[in-house]
Design an enzyme around this catalytic site. Structure first.
Site, mmCIF file in Angstrom:
data_model
loop_
_atom_site.group_PDB
_atom_site.id
_atom_site.type_symbol
_atom_site.label_atom_id
_atom_site.label_comp_id
_atom_site.label_asym_id
_atom_site.label_seq_id
_atom_site.Cartn_x
_atom_site.Cartn_y
_atom_site.Cartn_z
ATOM 1 C CB SER A 158 6.065 -29.658 7.527
ATOM 2 O OG SER A 158 7.249 -30.385 8.474
ATOM 3 C CG HIS A 204 3.764 -33.985 9.423
ATOM 4 N ND1 HIS A 204 3.227 -33.019 10.249
ATOM 5 C CD2 HIS A 204 5.196 -33.445 9.304
ATOM 6 C CE1 HIS A 204 3.826 -32.120 10.597
ATOM 7 N NE2 HIS A 204 5.076 -32.476 10.183
ATOM 8 C CG ASN A 216 3.706 -27.610 10.715
ATOM 9 O OD1 ASN A 216 4.151 -27.162 11.472
ATOM 10 N ND2 ASN A 216 4.274 -28.749 10.209
#
Length: 257
Positions: A132, A153, A206
């Site tokens: 991540s 991802h 993220n």
């Protein structure tokens, strides 16, 4: 490399992310070899893949897939505790957790794993990390296949959420990049190409979410609102977000039961 060269997927780490990624690949017709530390973890993973909240049995019950599709997917799944059983996979995806239950990821563990796998898995195989946050170039540095190393991802639950960030480095072969983009499409995902960046920043999703989370926590600490739920109410009702930043803090591991 072409997408047609990918026939068997190795999945290292059969936790929440590994299970979801495996289901996506299995239902697209790929053979999957899933590896984790022991038989107990593997048995729990298989049960969740079939009977869990986002498992295949529920998909059958809802009419999303047929029982025959589920049965074929299960038949194409091999589970093992041995890294050596991954030696012939065409695409290896890593999704291991941290060194303790409270740690989502551990970079040193990933580095050692990839170093070990590089000496086991056939040299033609592509390596991918589902990390991540970590910089892909750092992970690739311990291998001799930097031209065949990228980030894939997925988002949780990986067999439901459609996005995959495809993270490329300057060393990555263009053929490998395009093959992996097509692989993502074949398993029902929407791939977005993302340039790898130094500093373990979290790619796109993220990186943005981390900034939002930091600001939300700062607002709470400053006493701008009385409780975390107030922040979520502002964002869900004011901006039509499906979930607020504080509720998102439960993370990728929640919700399979």
């Amino acid at each position: 490399m072409k997408v047609e060269d990918i026939k068997t997927v190795g999945m290292v780490g059969m936790g929440v992310m590994g299970r979801g990624i495996s289901i996506s690949a299995l239902l697209a017709g790929y053979k999957v070899i899933g590896r984790d530390l022991n038989d107990e973890i593997l048995a729990r993973a298989k049960d969740d893949m079939i009977n869990g909240r986002f498992g295949m049995k529920g998909a059958v019950d809802r009419g999303k897939i047929s029982k025959e599709q589920m049965d074929q997917a299960i038949a194409n799944l091999t589970l093992t505790a041995k890294l050596e059983d991954l030696k012939s996979v065409d695409l290896l995806i890593e999704a291991i957790g941290g060194a303790n239950p409270g740690q989502l990821e551990n970079k040193d563990l990933k580095l050692q794993l990839f170093k070990d796998l590089d000496g086991i898995v056939k040299k033609e195989a592509v390596f991918a990390s589902n990390t991540s946050f970590f910089t892909i170039r750092d992970l690739a540095a311990v291998t001799n296949r930097k031209d065949k190393f990228l980030g894939l991802h997925f988002f949780s639950p990986a067999n439901i959420m459609r996005l995959v960030e495809v993270i490329w480095t300057p060393e990555l072969s263009k053929d490998v990049l395009e093959a992996c983009v097509e692989f993502c499409k074949k398993i029902g995902k929407v791939p977005v190409k993302v340039k790898d960046m130094p500093g373990d920043l979290g790619h796109v999703g993220n990186r943005i979410y981390s900034a939002i989370g930091r600001e939300a926590r700062k607002i709470l600490e400053e006493g701008v609102v009385e409780k975390p739920e107030d922040i979520d109410t502002v964002m869900t009702l004011g901006f039509n977000w499906p979930i607020g930043p504080m509720a998102m803090g439960f993370g990728a591991r929640a919700g399979w039961k």
